[in-house]
Enzyme design. Sequence first.
Site, mmCIF file in Angstrom:
data_model
loop_
_atom_site.group_PDB
_atom_site.id
_atom_site.type_symbol
_atom_site.label_atom_id
_atom_site.label_comp_id
_atom_site.label_asym_id
_atom_site.label_seq_id
_atom_site.Cartn_x
_atom_site.Cartn_y
_atom_site.Cartn_z
ATOM 1 N N MET A 43 -6.080 6.530 -13.402
ATOM 2 C CA MET A 43 -5.845 5.122 -13.031
ATOM 3 C C MET A 43 -7.076 4.492 -12.372
ATOM 4 O O MET A 43 -7.346 3.316 -12.551
ATOM 5 C CB MET A 43 -4.617 4.996 -12.138
ATOM 6 C CG MET A 43 -3.316 5.023 -12.948
ATOM 7 S SD MET A 43 -1.836 4.748 -11.961
ATOM 8 C CE MET A 43 -2.109 3.096 -11.322
ATOM 9 N N PHE A 57 -10.019 -0.429 -4.338
ATOM 10 C CA PHE A 57 -8.553 -0.532 -4.375
ATOM 11 C C PHE A 57 -7.970 0.862 -4.593
ATOM 12 O O PHE A 57 -7.044 1.278 -3.905
ATOM 13 C CB PHE A 57 -8.101 -1.475 -5.494
ATOM 14 C CG PHE A 57 -6.611 -1.704 -5.484
ATOM 15 C CD1 PHE A 57 -6.065 -2.788 -4.822
ATOM 16 C CD2 PHE A 57 -5.747 -0.799 -6.102
ATOM 17 C CE1 PHE A 57 -4.693 -2.977 -4.773
ATOM 18 C CE2 PHE A 57 -4.370 -0.980 -6.055
ATOM 19 C CZ PHE A 57 -3.845 -2.068 -5.393
ATOM 20 N N HIS A 97 6.868 -7.440 -2.345
ATOM 21 C CA HIS A 97 6.702 -6.726 -1.070
ATOM 22 C C HIS A 97 7.703 -7.256 -0.040
ATOM 23 O O HIS A 97 7.620 -6.920 1.143
ATOM 24 C CB HIS A 97 5.293 -6.913 -0.510
ATOM 25 C CG HIS A 97 4.217 -6.181 -1.254
ATOM 26 N ND1 HIS A 97 4.365 -4.899 -1.718
ATOM 27 C CD2 HIS A 97 2.953 -6.556 -1.581
ATOM 28 C CE1 HIS A 97 3.231 -4.524 -2.319
ATOM 29 N NE2 HIS A 97 2.379 -5.509 -2.253
ATOM 30 N N SER A 128 -4.154 3.022 4.582
ATOM 31 C CA SER A 128 -4.403 2.369 3.303
ATOM 32 C C SER A 128 -4.440 0.845 3.467
ATOM 33 O O SER A 128 -5.297 0.159 2.897
ATOM 34 C CB SER A 128 -3.334 2.786 2.300
ATOM 35 O OG SER A 128 -3.633 2.276 1.017
ATOM 36 N N LYS A 175 0.789 -1.234 0.000
ATOM 37 C CA LYS A 175 0.000 0.000 0.000
ATOM 38 C C LYS A 175 0.823 1.288 0.000
ATOM 39 O O LYS A 175 0.318 2.361 0.319
ATOM 40 C CB LYS A 175 -1.016 0.045 1.148
ATOM 41 C CG LYS A 175 -1.843 -1.207 1.333
ATOM 42 C CD LYS A 175 -2.327 -1.827 0.061
ATOM 43 C CE LYS A 175 -3.430 -1.016 -0.604
ATOM 44 N NZ LYS A 175 -3.833 -1.682 -1.889
ATOM 45 N N ALA A 176 2.066 1.194 -0.439
ATOM 46 C CA ALA A 176 2.934 2.373 -0.465
ATOM 47 C C ALA A 176 2.924 3.074 -1.822
ATOM 48 O O ALA A 176 3.603 4.087 -1.996
ATOM 49 C CB ALA A 176 4.360 1.979 -0.093
ATOM 50 N N GLY A 177 2.169 2.537 -2.800
ATOM 51 C CA GLY A 177 2.164 3.156 -4.122
ATOM 52 C C GLY A 177 2.750 2.240 -5.196
ATOM 53 O O GLY A 177 3.238 2.713 -6.227
ATOM 54 N N THR A 178 2.654 0.947 -4.976
ATOM 55 C CA THR A 178 3.195 -0.055 -5.901
ATOM 56 C C THR A 178 2.566 0.052 -7.282
ATOM 57 O O THR A 178 3.276 0.158 -8.299
ATOM 58 C CB THR A 178 2.886 -1.477 -5.371
ATOM 59 O OG1 THR A 178 2.881 -1.471 -3.952
ATOM 60 C CG2 THR A 178 3.860 -2.486 -5.910
ATOM 61 N N THR A 179 1.237 0.011 -7.322
ATOM 62 C CA THR A 179 0.499 -0.035 -8.589
ATOM 63 C C THR A 179 0.768 1.227 -9.408
ATOM 64 O O THR A 179 0.932 1.162 -10.632
ATOM 65 C CB THR A 179 -1.013 -0.172 -8.300
ATOM 66 O OG1 THR A 179 -1.184 -1.148 -7.264
ATOM 67 C CG2 THR A 179 -1.776 -0.578 -9.532
ATOM 68 N N THR A 233 -1.058 8.484 -15.340
ATOM 69 C CA THR A 233 -0.848 7.850 -14.031
ATOM 70 C C THR A 233 -1.369 8.722 -12.889
ATOM 71 O O THR A 233 -1.044 8.481 -11.728
ATOM 72 C CB THR A 233 0.642 7.505 -13.789
ATOM 73 O OG1 THR A 233 1.413 8.708 -13.898
ATOM 74 C CG2 THR A 233 1.139 6.488 -14.802
ATOM 75 N N SER A 234 -2.206 9.698 -13.241
ATOM 76 C CA SER A 234 -2.869 10.447 -12.175
ATOM 77 C C SER A 234 -3.859 9.498 -11.491
ATOM 78 O O SER A 234 -4.312 8.516 -12.100
ATOM 79 C CB SER A 234 -3.609 11.653 -12.754
ATOM 80 O OG SER A 234 -4.726 11.211 -13.504
HETATM 81 P P1 A3P Z 1 -5.132 4.821 -0.572
HETATM 82 O O1 A3P Z 1 -5.691 3.605 0.076
HETATM 83 O O2 A3P Z 1 -4.579 5.785 0.431
HETATM 84 O O3 A3P Z 1 -6.078 5.477 -1.513
HETATM 85 P P2 A3P Z 1 -0.407 -0.232 -3.629
HETATM 86 O O4 A3P Z 1 -0.501 -0.074 -5.091
HETATM 87 O O5 A3P Z 1 0.982 -0.302 -3.098
HETATM 88 O O6 A3P Z 1 -1.300 -1.340 -3.151
HETATM 89 O O7 A3P Z 1 -0.951 1.118 -2.981
HETATM 90 C C1 A3P Z 1 -2.304 1.479 -3.064
HETATM 91 C C2 A3P Z 1 -2.438 2.909 -2.623
HETATM 92 O O8 A3P Z 1 -1.907 3.773 -3.641
HETATM 93 C C3 A3P Z 1 -3.887 3.341 -2.427
HETATM 94 O O9 A3P Z 1 -3.863 4.368 -1.448
HETATM 95 C C4 A3P Z 1 -4.207 3.847 -3.809
HETATM 96 O O10 A3P Z 1 -5.341 4.672 -3.876
HETATM 97 C C5 A3P Z 1 -2.939 4.630 -4.111
HETATM 98 N N1 A3P Z 1 -2.753 4.913 -5.527
HETATM 99 C C6 A3P Z 1 -2.844 4.069 -6.564
HETATM 100 N N2 A3P Z 1 -2.635 4.700 -7.729
HETATM 101 C C7 A3P Z 1 -2.398 5.989 -7.426
HETATM 102 C C8 A3P Z 1 -2.123 7.163 -8.198
HETATM 103 N N3 A3P Z 1 -2.042 7.110 -9.512
HETATM 104 N N4 A3P Z 1 -1.941 8.327 -7.534
HETATM 105 C C9 A3P Z 1 -2.021 8.380 -6.193
HETATM 106 N N5 A3P Z 1 -2.279 7.303 -5.400
HETATM 107 C C10 A3P Z 1 -2.473 6.127 -6.015
#
Ligand code: A3P
Length: 296
Positions: free
Chosen positions: A233, A256, A109, A139, A48-52, A228-229
Amino acid sequence: NMAANHIRRFPLVEVQGVPLMSMIAEKWSLISAFNPDPSDLLISTYPKAGTTWTQEIIDLLLHNGDAEVCKRAPTVERIPFLEIQAPPPIPSGLELLTIMKPPRVIKTHLPIQLVPEGFWKNKCKVIYVARNAKDNLVSYYHFDRMNKTQPEPGTWDEYIQKFMKGNLGWGSWYDHVKGYWKEREKRNILYLFFEDMKENPRREVERIMRYLDLSVSEDVIEKIVQLTSFKVMKDNPMANYTFIPKVVFDHSVSAFMRKGEVGDWINHFTPAQSQMFDEDYVRQMADVDMPFRTSL
Ligand code: A3P
């Protein structure tokens, strides 16, 4: 229904002191023996640190900002998740990796001490993304509510305790972010922060581009920033995890793509919880000086 038969909240089993989903722990020797190609790139994060988000940026950089090519498949099929073993339709990372040819982008992870030795021996590039503890915790809490393969999150108050004790899938956030931080120079790890990406995505996309020895035009950089905003996304079915059946990821509990903001923790922590968390944080992070920001 293929998925329904495999769905359960997998218990955590420790591997070298790190709690991992049992399905990962059971395959540990195979995962640990994975030998990447030197051309493979590893994206590592605490969950949940911004992987996706980072995966999407990298896929677009590697395909010169071609949005259609980057919609060829869901994130989990474009970028294998090294240690994941199930449930369908999420493919096993190792199985995907046997099919795909290098150079590959691989997600993990795993904390640094559990990353298969081959990544270091082969001097693979590694991009790490860290997110401030409080937002990361919020998150993960919502994710554990909606992801029916993760242990029950329990109450919010219980969840804060579990996070502080490192009693969640992939272990301690504190050990995770510090482990990669301490090694970043020696092992040439590009260490990024979620907050920097929110503050100035263009700057961070360019940073990733340079690390990967790529050069794309200004226009393409701008296009990648737009694609990628969070908003784009969230509506991209190949990036927003809506293809996962509801029995696995229940987006009606929490999407998600939930909020994607810096500072949402303020809507969750009471002042007392925040103070208690901060006091413990100072103790757990005393051995490093890391530039985390909890607001922008
Ligand atoms: P939140 O739950 O705070 O919204 P991961 O991909 O590591 O599982 O992380 C998911 C977190 O990244 C979620 O946070 C998700 O909304 C956020 N996220 C995914 N894509 C994003 C993007 N393009 N810009 C900002 N945050 C994003």
